[in-house]
Design a protein around this motif. Structure first.
Motif, PDB file in Angstrom:
ATOM      1  N   GLU A   1      38.095  44.851  39.585  1.00  0.00           N
ATOM      2  CA  GLU A   1      37.359  44.222  40.405  1.00  0.00           C
ATOM      3  C   GLU A   1      37.523  44.220  41.865  1.00  0.00           C
ATOM      4  O   GLU A   1      37.018  44.174  42.814  1.00  0.00           O
ATOM      5  N   CYS A   2      39.029  44.295  42.098  1.00  0.00           N
ATOM      6  CA  CYS A   2      39.629  43.955  43.382  1.00  0.00           C
ATOM      7  C   CYS A   2      39.414  45.120  44.371  1.00  0.00           C
ATOM      8  O   CYS A   2      40.199  46.195  43.954  1.00  0.00           O
ATOM      9  N   PRO A   3      38.552  45.113  45.574  1.00  0.00           N
ATOM     10  CA  PRO A   3      38.658  46.225  46.165  1.00  0.00           C
ATOM     11  C   PRO A   3      39.914  46.324  47.026  1.00  0.00           C
ATOM     12  O   PRO A   3      40.082  47.553  47.576  1.00  0.00           O
TER      13      PRO A   3
ATOM     14  N   GLU B   1      46.985  39.608  51.359  1.00  0.00           N
ATOM     15  CA  GLU B   1      46.354  40.971  50.936  1.00  0.00           C
ATOM     16  C   GLU B   1      44.961  40.453  50.563  1.00  0.00           C
ATOM     17  O   GLU B   1      44.052  41.267  50.761  1.00  0.00           O
ATOM     18  N   CYS B   2      44.569  39.498  49.991  1.00  0.00           N
ATOM     19  CA  CYS B   2      43.200  39.177  49.325  1.00  0.00           C
ATOM     20  C   CYS B   2      42.559  38.938  50.518  1.00  0.00           C
ATOM     21  O   CYS B   2      42.514  38.164  51.383  1.00  0.00           O
ATOM     22  N   VAL B   3      40.998  39.512  50.439  1.00  0.00           N
ATOM     23  CA  VAL B   3      40.294  39.279  51.405  1.00  0.00           C
ATOM     24  C   VAL B   3      39.129  38.311  51.076  1.00  0.00           C
ATOM     25  O   VAL B   3      37.920  38.650  51.584  1.00  0.00           O
TER      26      VAL B   3
ATOM     27  N   CYS C   1      36.946  38.140  48.679  1.00  0.00           N
ATOM     28  CA  CYS C   1      35.677  38.700  48.447  1.00  0.00           C
ATOM     29  C   CYS C   1      35.152  37.861  47.233  1.00  0.00           C
ATOM     30  O   CYS C   1      33.763  38.027  46.882  1.00  0.00           O
ATOM     31  N   GLY C   2      35.873  37.352  46.319  1.00  0.00           N
ATOM     32  CA  GLY C   2      35.319  36.761  45.317  1.00  0.00           C
ATOM     33  C   GLY C   2      35.037  37.321  43.974  1.00  0.00           C
ATOM     34  O   GLY C   2      34.740  36.928  42.890  1.00  0.00           O
ATOM     35  N   ALA C   3      35.254  38.895  44.008  1.00  0.00           N
ATOM     36  CA  ALA C   3      34.731  39.648  42.973  1.00  0.00           C
ATOM     37  C   ALA C   3      35.359  39.392  41.607  1.00  0.00           C
ATOM     38  O   ALA C   3      34.943  39.617  40.553  1.00  0.00           O
ATOM     39  N   CYS C   4      36.701  39.166  41.677  1.00  0.00           N
ATOM     40  CA  CYS C   4      37.688  38.572  40.695  1.00  0.00           C
ATOM     41  C   CYS C   4      37.296  37.525  39.849  1.00  0.00           C
ATOM     42  O   CYS C   4      37.099  37.387  38.505  1.00  0.00           O
ATOM     43  N   GLU C   5      36.814  36.457  40.543  1.00  0.00           N
ATOM     44  CA  GLU C   5      36.577  35.392  39.833  1.00  0.00           C
ATOM     45  C   GLU C   5      35.492  35.333  38.752  1.00  0.00           C
ATOM     46  O   GLU C   5      36.004  34.606  37.653  1.00  0.00           O
TER      47      GLU C   5
END
Ligand code: F3S
Ligand code: F3S
Length: 108
Positions: free
Chosen positions: A20-22, A39-41, A43-47
């Motif tokens: 999931e991580c862009p 590096e994490c932006v 985006c919360g997609a992983c959660e």
């Protein structure tokens, strides 16, 4: 700010979060995965994809797992910012907090 991976990942490593991580900033250690804080932006997609709810926004990490913020940050102290986990592969170490844990049993 960053997202943080906590205790439920230890000795499970489902790895759904990686897909999931862009920005490919979720790195694999021996017993758990770690999110690179720079590096994490956010985006919360992983959660939501983690089946054991191991991932939290840094302000929302449950108190019992508070120290995992430090684990995710300090894991990269001697690694720096590789700019992508895919090319790095499994990093043959864990943070001291994780190393000290007994083997974690999982039902999933
Ligand atoms: Fe760990 Fe959950 Fe990712 S178990 S590897 S944080 S999907
Ligand atoms: Fe990636 Fe999750 Fe951060 S998807 S950008 S590690 S919030």
């Amino acid at each position: 700010m960053t997202y943080v991976i906590a205790l439920p990942c230890v000795d499970l490593k489902d790895r759904s979060c990686i897909d999931e991580c862009p920005v490919d900033c979720i790195y694999e250690g021996e017993r758990m995965l770690y999110i690179h804080p720079d590096e994490c932006v956010d985006c919360g997609a992983c959660e939501p994809v983690c089946p054991v709810e191991a991932i939290y926004y840094e302000d929302d990490v449950p108190g019992e797992w508070e120290e995992y913020y430090r684990a995710n940050v300090e894991f990269f102290d001697d690694i720096g910012s590789p700019g992508g986990a895919a090319g790095v592969g499994v990093i043959e170490k864990d943070h001291e907090i994780v190393k000290a844990l007994p083997l974690q049993e999982h039902d999933v």
